[in-house]
Motif scaffolding. Sequence first.
Motif, PDB file in Angstrom:
ATOM      1  N   ILE A  62       7.138   6.190  -3.799  1.00 36.07           N
ATOM      2  CA  ILE A  62       7.406   6.972  -2.592  1.00 36.07           C
ATOM      3  C   ILE A  62       7.199   6.146  -1.319  1.00 36.07           C
ATOM      4  N   GLY A  63       7.060   4.819  -1.494  1.00 34.65           N
ATOM      5  CA  GLY A  63       7.009   3.909  -0.361  1.00 34.65           C
ATOM      6  C   GLY A  63       5.763   4.011   0.486  1.00 34.65           C
ATOM      7  N   GLN A  64       4.618   4.281  -0.156  1.00 31.86           N
ATOM      8  CA  GLN A  64       3.399   4.490   0.604  1.00 31.86           C
ATOM      9  C   GLN A  64       2.293   3.494   0.263  1.00 31.86           C
ATOM     10  N   ASN A  65       2.659   2.340  -0.259  1.00 31.75           N
ATOM     11  CA  ASN A  65       1.677   1.291  -0.517  1.00 31.75           C
ATOM     12  C   ASN A  65       1.220   0.698   0.818  1.00 31.75           C
ATOM     13  N   PRO A  66      -0.089   0.767   1.123  1.00 33.74           N
ATOM     14  CA  PRO A  66      -0.570   0.236   2.403  1.00 33.74           C
ATOM     15  C   PRO A  66      -0.222  -1.233   2.621  1.00 33.74           C
ATOM     16  N   ASP A  67      -0.045  -1.985   1.543  1.00 30.82           N
ATOM     17  CA  ASP A  67       0.309  -3.402   1.673  1.00 30.82           C
ATOM     18  C   ASP A  67       1.705  -3.584   2.264  1.00 30.82           C
ATOM     19  N   ASP A  68       2.532  -2.540   2.155  1.00 30.12           N
ATOM     20  CA  ASP A  68       3.893  -2.604   2.677  1.00 30.12           C
ATOM     21  C   ASP A  68       4.007  -2.039   4.094  1.00 30.12           C
ATOM     22  N   LYS A  69       2.893  -1.602   4.655  1.00 25.41           N
ATOM     23  CA  LYS A  69       2.897  -1.014   5.988  1.00 25.41           C
ATOM     24  C   LYS A  69       3.348  -2.048   7.010  1.00 25.41           C
ATOM     25  N   PRO A  70       4.308  -1.690   7.865  1.00 26.75           N
ATOM     26  CA  PRO A  70       4.778  -2.649   8.878  1.00 26.75           C
ATOM     27  C   PRO A  70       3.644  -3.102   9.782  1.00 26.75           C
ATOM     28  N   LYS A  71       3.612  -4.375  10.082  1.00 20.96           N
ATOM     29  CA  LYS A  71       2.583  -4.941  10.954  1.00 20.96           C
ATOM     30  C   LYS A  71       3.219  -5.343  12.278  1.00 20.96           C
TER      31      LYS A  71
END
Length: 275
Positions: A264-273
């Motif tokens: 569901i695209g909610q991995n914190p590692d993928d959070k835009p920086k």
Amino acid sequence: MKENNKDIKDVFKDTSATETNKKKKFQLIKRDNFGNVLFLKRMLIGTLAALTYPRLKLHNNLQVEGMEKLKDLPKNNVLFVSNHQTYYTDVISFYHIFASAKWGFKKGVAPLPIYMLNPRVNTYYVAAEETMKQSGIIPKIFSLAGAVTVKRSWRAQGKDVKRGADINAPLKIKKALDQGWLVTFPQGTTSPYAPVRKGTGNIIKSYNPIVVPIVIDGFRRAFDKKGLLFKKRGTKLKVKIKDPIQFSSDVSVDDIVKKITNEIGQNPDDKPKFD
């Protein structure tokens, strides 16, 4: 002798189940597993669909990807898991999509809401009990359309809390899955990149439904937090339906949670920086 007694009990159970099914079949007033009259529920869903259609398709632009994947799903024991952006409009859009799929539309929501005449009635969604019962008349009306209300163990009245899990929640969820499709937002909040709750993993582990991940975008830009007021019209509302998943019996709850988080695209590692 004990084995014979066990067989007799099994026969009585089977007979009882058969009689119960027959009673349901010949009921003059058909109800869902929560006691709601299906005829009235169908009218309510149809009315809500007619009222909310302009918000999704006329004032904004609802786009659906992967809708054809709904076609071959069974009629029950299907769990949809999605990220969450507004309290109500997210799930309302799913009702539009599921009803359109029932009518044979494969590329998105129907150009006109003709599906409101006969919507998919055995659709349910998990919602926080306080949200549905303590926020005015509109949520109470929405709850009649298929809400499976649960008490959150980590949050109440807008504050973080610590309390025991809702012991009635698993039974409610099972009743919904036994009869139809169930939508849940496993993060339990509209805050992005919040952790997926282990409760969802436990439900999947216990009931082994077909799991369909959904990723949504644009709802937070278009509507307020509740999803009842406009923030920005003309927004693209994106709904991506991903491939169904059937988890194996030996998969762990932690692995289920990890898989759902990524799907569901909610991995914190993928959070835009941002700098």
